[in-house]
Design a protein around this motif. Sequence first.
Motif, PDB file in Angstrom:
ATOM      1  N   GLN A  41       0.829  -1.206   0.000  1.00 36.74           N
ATOM      2  CA  GLN A  41       0.000   0.000   0.000  1.00 36.74           C
ATOM      3  C   GLN A  41       0.868   1.263   0.000  1.00 36.74           C
ATOM      4  OE1 GLN A  41      -3.392  -0.364   2.766  1.00 36.74           O
ATOM      5  NE2 GLN A  41      -2.802  -2.514   3.018  1.00 36.74           N
ATOM      6  N   PRO A  42       1.603   1.508  -1.104  1.00 39.94           N
ATOM      7  CA  PRO A  42       2.612   2.561  -1.119  1.00 39.94           C
ATOM      8  C   PRO A  42       2.067   3.974  -1.348  1.00 39.94           C
ATOM      9  CG  PRO A  42       2.539   1.515  -3.253  1.00 39.94           C
ATOM     10  CD  PRO A  42       1.578   0.758  -2.367  1.00 39.94           C
ATOM     11  N   TRP A  43       0.767   4.138  -1.379  1.00 46.95           N
ATOM     12  CA  TRP A  43       0.154   5.426  -1.693  1.00 46.95           C
ATOM     13  C   TRP A  43      -0.003   6.294  -0.448  1.00 46.95           C
ATOM     14  CZ3 TRP A  43      -2.187   0.940  -3.823  1.00 46.95           C
ATOM     15  CH2 TRP A  43      -2.905   0.172  -2.886  1.00 46.95           C
ATOM     16  N   ARG A  44       0.139   7.590  -0.672  1.00 46.56           N
ATOM     17  CA  ARG A  44      -0.138   8.597   0.349  1.00 46.56           C
ATOM     18  C   ARG A  44      -0.855   9.748  -0.364  1.00 46.56           C
ATOM     19  NH1 ARG A  44       1.130   4.658   2.432  1.00 46.56           N
ATOM     20  NH2 ARG A  44       2.694   4.270   4.037  1.00 46.56           N
ATOM     21  N   ASP A  79       5.038   6.535  -1.616  1.00 39.34           N
ATOM     22  CA  ASP A  79       5.893   6.587  -0.433  1.00 39.34           C
ATOM     23  C   ASP A  79       7.095   5.689  -0.704  1.00 39.34           C
ATOM     24  OD1 ASP A  79       7.182   6.441   2.014  1.00 39.34           O
ATOM     25  OD2 ASP A  79       5.334   6.223   3.165  1.00 39.34           O
ATOM     26  N   ILE A  80       8.197   6.292  -1.075  1.00 33.98           N
ATOM     27  CA  ILE A  80       9.406   5.555  -1.454  1.00 33.98           C
ATOM     28  C   ILE A  80       9.894   4.675  -0.299  1.00 33.98           C
ATOM     29  CG2 ILE A  80      11.815   5.819  -2.203  1.00 33.98           C
ATOM     30  CD1 ILE A  80      10.845   8.479  -3.544  1.00 33.98           C
ATOM     31  N   SER A  81       9.671   5.103   0.927  1.00 30.93           N
ATOM     32  CA  SER A  81      10.112   4.310   2.080  1.00 30.93           C
ATOM     33  C   SER A  81       9.311   3.015   2.224  1.00 30.93           C
ATOM     34  CB  SER A  81      10.030   5.127   3.369  1.00 30.93           C
ATOM     35  OG  SER A  81       8.685   5.427   3.692  1.00 30.93           O
ATOM     36  N   GLU A  82       8.140   2.929   1.569  1.00 27.11           N
ATOM     37  CA  GLU A  82       7.313   1.721   1.589  1.00 27.11           C
ATOM     38  C   GLU A  82       7.471   0.902   0.312  1.00 27.11           C
ATOM     39  OE1 GLU A  82       5.271   0.541   4.023  1.00 27.11           O
ATOM     40  OE2 GLU A  82       5.933   2.156   5.334  1.00 27.11           O
ATOM     41  N   SER A  83       8.278   1.386  -0.608  1.00 29.41           N
ATOM     42  CA  SER A  83       8.410   0.755  -1.916  1.00 29.41           C
ATOM     43  C   SER A  83       9.328  -0.464  -1.851  1.00 29.41           C
ATOM     44  CB  SER A  83       8.970   1.778  -2.917  1.00 29.41           C
ATOM     45  OG  SER A  83       9.062   1.221  -4.207  1.00 29.41           O
ATOM     46  N   LYS A  88       6.201  -2.126  -9.922  1.00 28.72           N
ATOM     47  CA  LYS A  88       4.971  -2.658  -9.329  1.00 28.72           C
ATOM     48  C   LYS A  88       4.257  -1.613  -8.483  1.00 28.72           C
ATOM     49  CE  LYS A  88       6.497  -7.461  -9.163  1.00 28.72           C
ATOM     50  NZ  LYS A  88       6.842  -8.579  -8.263  1.00 28.72           N
ATOM     51  N   ASP A  89       5.038  -0.808  -7.752  1.00 27.79           N
ATOM     52  CA  ASP A  89       4.435   0.204  -6.899  1.00 27.79           C
ATOM     53  C   ASP A  89       3.773   1.304  -7.722  1.00 27.79           C
ATOM     54  OD1 ASP A  89       5.156  -1.160  -4.598  1.00 27.79           O
ATOM     55  OD2 ASP A  89       7.055  -0.094  -4.406  1.00 27.79           O
ATOM     56  N   ILE A  90       4.371   1.696  -8.836  1.00 27.42           N
ATOM     57  CA  ILE A  90       3.757   2.699  -9.707  1.00 27.42           C
ATOM     58  C   ILE A  90       2.490   2.129 -10.344  1.00 27.42           C
ATOM     59  CG2 ILE A  90       4.082   4.013 -11.843  1.00 27.42           C
ATOM     60  CD1 ILE A  90       7.003   4.472 -10.912  1.00 27.42           C
ATOM     61  N   ILE A  93      -0.162   2.377  -7.759  1.00 24.97           N
ATOM     62  CA  ILE A  93      -0.657   3.753  -7.660  1.00 24.97           C
ATOM     63  C   ILE A  93      -1.665   4.014  -8.786  1.00 24.97           C
ATOM     64  CG2 ILE A  93      -0.027   6.203  -7.819  1.00 24.97           C
ATOM     65  CD1 ILE A  93       1.077   5.154  -5.249  1.00 24.97           C
ATOM     66  N   GLY A  94      -1.383   3.542 -10.001  1.00 20.09           N
ATOM     67  CA  GLY A  94      -2.327   3.693 -11.108  1.00 20.09           C
ATOM     68  C   GLY A  94      -3.654   3.018 -10.812  1.00 20.09           C
ATOM     69  N   ALA A  95      -3.606   1.822 -10.235  1.00 26.52           N
ATOM     70  CA  ALA A  95      -4.839   1.120  -9.869  1.00 26.52           C
ATOM     71  C   ALA A  95      -5.591   1.897  -8.787  1.00 26.52           C
ATOM     72  CB  ALA A  95      -4.514  -0.300  -9.396  1.00 26.52           C
TER      73      ALA A  95
END
Length: 165
Positions: A41-44, A79-83, A88-90, A93-95
């Motif tokens: 859940q890398p979004w903020r 959130d790069i610290s959660e990446s 995959k993280d980007i 975020i798109g989803a």
Amino acid sequence: MLKVIKGRRSIRRFTCEAVDEDLVNTIIEMGTWAPSGLNNQPWRFVIIQNRDILDEMSRQTKYSHIIENAPICISVFLDISESYDRVKDIQAIGACIQNMLLTIHHIGLGGVWLGEILKNREQVEAILEVPENLELMAVIALGRPAESKGSGRRKPIDQVVIARK
């Protein structure tokens, strides 16, 4: 759900009517139900309603009129610290953003995904005073629609499927 997906359109003009905080929270919550690798859940998010900040942000994009007209914007960050895997993280975020846009449409609001503003990503991050571990991925402008959009068009299936094996 299929009707909501096919009916969603980018709305770029809004009334001046405020958007209820509970609706904004619902939009963000539905965004967080997007899939993410390892469920990281890398979004903020930063919710912007302050007119001075919105005006300053609007100067960071050639689509300034959209932000100037929006009663609210939601900036979406990685959130790069959660990446754990940038690609995959980007994608996650798109989803997340797509979930938010579908929710906006479903609850009767209008919204648009602003990506061109990323050319001034660092300036936007400074305006919003976010920590260095947050990287701007998009801004969603939203509000009550002051326009309606047509039915939209998509390429037929035979033009997008390259093979069936």
